[in-house]
Design a protein around this motif. Structure first.
Motif, PDB file in Angstrom:
ATOM      1  N   GLN A   1     -66.837   8.047   7.170  1.00  0.00           N
ATOM      2  CA  GLN A   1     -67.712   7.006   7.713  1.00  0.00           C
ATOM      3  C   GLN A   1     -66.962   5.688   7.867  1.00  0.00           C
ATOM      4  O   GLN A   1     -67.173   4.937   8.834  1.00  0.00           O
ATOM      5  CB  GLN A   1     -68.938   6.832   6.816  1.00  0.00           C
TER       6      GLN A   1
ATOM      7  N   ARG B   1     -66.294   3.684  11.277  1.00  0.00           N
ATOM      8  CA  ARG B   1     -66.624   2.252  11.384  1.00  0.00           C
ATOM      9  C   ARG B   1     -65.480   1.487  12.032  1.00  0.00           C
ATOM     10  O   ARG B   1     -65.690   0.644  12.911  1.00  0.00           O
ATOM     11  CB  ARG B   1     -66.918   1.706   9.988  1.00  0.00           C
TER      12      ARG B   1
ATOM     13  N   GLN C   1     -65.396  -0.467  15.688  1.00  0.00           N
ATOM     14  CA  GLN C   1     -65.030  -1.881  15.757  1.00  0.00           C
ATOM     15  C   GLN C   1     -63.911  -2.124  16.769  1.00  0.00           C
ATOM     16  O   GLN C   1     -63.860  -3.170  17.425  1.00  0.00           O
ATOM     17  CB  GLN C   1     -64.596  -2.382  14.377  1.00  0.00           C
TER      18      GLN C   1
ATOM     19  N   ALA D   1     -60.948   2.376   6.911  1.00  0.00           N
ATOM     20  CA  ALA D   1     -61.458   1.616   8.048  1.00  0.00           C
ATOM     21  C   ALA D   1     -60.311   1.061   8.884  1.00  0.00           C
ATOM     22  O   ALA D   1     -60.356   1.082  10.126  1.00  0.00           O
ATOM     23  CB  ALA D   1     -62.360   0.488   7.557  1.00  0.00           C
TER      24      ALA D   1
END
Length: 580
Positions: A72, A76, A80, A242
């Motif tokens: 996840q 993300r 972005q 991320a």
């Protein structure tokens, strides 16, 4: 992160996924309609880089139990950066639970990775793995597919604890199991150890195979800087995931394929890193296989040549004292590499920077007890030695820094076990009256004989010798050994006994000489006698009559060439699918 590679950014119509989504035809209409079925708006994906997030999470893989959440975080980051992430579940290879060994299935995951990336509308990939075989498997498959790729290491678990001791998973398991067999501790202590050995999600926190291979991935340049040592449950691990999602979108836009990163220089630096870390012997097999998928020839001789020039600077278990969390906060791999820059190829690119030199700029070491100064190495030469001799004409390996020094030059009589079950059944029999001078020999444990080359190579020492204080003996096999283990274990003998290698001809009582300094493993039997034994030898029956196992035994190569499948290891063109 900066990058000086400034080719013209890829236009939306140049994306690989465009042929699925962007053309004016029935198939593209169908693909768009089915994407609406998934609940996505056109604005969410059309004209954007499609990023495959390959996740090796499962309910029975403790090393990867947090990767559901990390996927996840990757997604993300992709969102972005303006990409469109799609998560794909792929095979989970649990070192703990999968039998006879996940090594049997490394190439299956590599095949799945390659074919998934090739057959779907994917422009780039983020690979989530870390448990021993997943790192090489994912990278082997991705190298063959050759898309922009970033690897996200699963990260080491928290240090173990028992009473007033800090535990290293694997390493202390072997130690305390031998203590129990020697009668030094009992069931109550073992029950406490069960609860304290593995305290969180993540792979082994020693410099075992998992940490060795994720460090190799970082050295290759396919992770973000410092990614390989971030503890699995640290918040920094989620931030790293991320960041990987952010980065992969830029790599797609810059047209940076995995082949631009995985060069011959990158593999040489990965070997240097593994040896300077005192890493797992399993890395020898995996890096040779990975290099082959990249069209780079890497051999046992390369490992031995580099080992003679590389000091061991990481004081990490099983060869040293500390654990991966200590290593991370001491500077991680960037700090570590900053101490061996003269041994590296600094002008090659990584996924994060235009050059490795730029990536290591400003990297420092904060604790020289964990990451040693060059003037005070843990060992003067790399932690793995490659042996040759009439017992291993195609080579064998030994992690000599994890062995008792007295055994590094040793001659003793062989005690032969034809398979692992026989070993387990008879090792404690008092009749042979084994001494610490004997050489334990296990055969039929190689790529075909195992099958799958299980981690049987740390042969158990008889209980009665453990009770006498013996904790190491020379042990020889065509098997592998856990990277968390230790001892004078000669491994990966090639060719293996199952296919008629010289190990198949050894008899109990034969003298075997190990001389690590001379890189020698010699069977003290004359050539005429060996020929007589060979004439009397017959190959065991095949292990598998059908299924994946039959494919495996038909295509698997030997340890010295990486245990890849022959049809996957060879070079050749594979067309992109027609999506119209």
């Amino acid at each position: 992160m900066t990058d000086d590679r400034r080719a013209a950014p890829v236009a939306p119509e140049e994306l690989r996924s465009h042929q699925w989504y962007g053309t004016d035809g029935l198939r593209s209409f169908s693909h768009r309609a089915r994407t609406r079925q998934l609940g996505y708006l056109p604005e969410e994906h059309l004209g954007k880089p499609v990023i495959a997030v390959l996740n090796t999470w499962s309910d029975i893989n403790p090393c990867h139990s947090h990767l559901r959440d990390r996927a996840q975080a990757v997604k993300r980051g992709v969102w972005q950066a303006g990409g469109f992430p799609l998560e794909f579940p792929v095979s989970t290879l649990s070192e703990t639970f999968q039998k006879p060994t996940p090594m049997l299935y490394r190439n299956l995951l590599a095949m799945e990775t390659e074919e998934l990336l090739r057959s779907y509308p994917v422009d780039g990939a983020v690979l989530l793995g870390g448990c021993d075989k997943t790192t090489p498997a994912l990278l082997m498959g991705a190298a063959s597919a050759d898309l922009p790729t970033v690897f996200v290491p699963a990260g080491p678990m928290l240090p173990g604890h028992w009473r007033n001791e800090v535990l290293g998973s694997g390493t202390d398991m072997w130690k305390y199991w031998d203590d129990r067999r020697a009668g030094l501790i009992g069931d109550c202590e073992m029950a406490e150890l069960e609860n304290g050995l593995a305290r969180s999600a993540g792979h082994c926190m020693t410099m075992g195979t998992a940490s060795t291979l994720t460090a190799a991935a970082e050295a290759l340049g396919v992770t973000l800087p410092g990614a390989s040592s971030v503890p699995a449950v640290d918040s920094g691990h989620e931030r790293m995931a991320a960041g990987s999602g952010l980065r992969i979108v830029e790599l797609v836009r810059q047209r940076t394929k995995l082949s631009h990163i995985l060069t011959a220089d990158a593999y040489a630096d990965a070997v240097t890193t593994v040896l300077a870390l005192g890493g797992s012997t399993n890395a020898v097999i995996h890096l040779i296989a990975m290099a082959g998928r990249s069209g780079v020839k890497l051999t046992l001789d390369d490992f031995d040549r580099i080992a003679r020039t590389v000091p061991v600077l990481a004081d990490l278990r099983p060869g040293g004292r500390y654990l991966m969390e200590d290593f991370h906060f001491a500077g991680g791999l960037p700090g570590f590499l900053s101490r061996i820059t003269d041994l590296l190829h600094l002008e090659r690119p990584t996924v994060a920077h235009a050059t490795l030199r730029e990536q290591l700029s400003g990297a420092t070491v904060h604790n020289s007890a964990v990451i040693r100064e060059r003037a005070e190495p843990l060992a003067d030469e790399g932690g793995v030695a490659v042996l040759r001799g009439n017992l291993c004409p195609d080579g064998a390996v030994i992690k000599h820094i994890a062995a008792e020094p007295r055994l590094l030059r040793h001659t003793g009589p062989a005690v032969v076990f034809d398979d692992y079950r026989e070993l387990q059944r008879t090792i404690n029999d008092p009749v042979p009256a084994l001494t610490s001078d004997h050489v334990l020999v296990l055969r039929n444990a190689g790529p075909q004989g195992g099958p799958g080359m299980p981690e049987y190579g740390m042969l158990p020492i008889p209980d009665y010798l453990l009770k006498q204080g013996v904790r190491d003996m020379v042990r020889i096999s065509d098997a592998r050994m856990s990277g968390t283990s230790y001892g004078a274990c000669v491994l990966h003998i090639a060719p293996e006994s199952f296919v008629g290698g010289p190990l198949a001809l050894v008899r109990t009582g034969d003298l075997i000489t190990l001389d690590v300094e001379a890189r020698l493993l010699h069977l003290g039997v004359d050539d005429d006698e060996l020929e007589r034994r060979r004439a009397a030898w017959s190959r065991p029956p095949a292990r598998y009559g059908r299924g994946y196992g039959a494919l495996y035994q038909d295509q698997i190569t030997q340890a010295d060439t990486g245990c890849d499948f022959a049809f996957l290891a060879r070079q050749g063109e594979v067309p992109d699918p027609y999506a119209g």
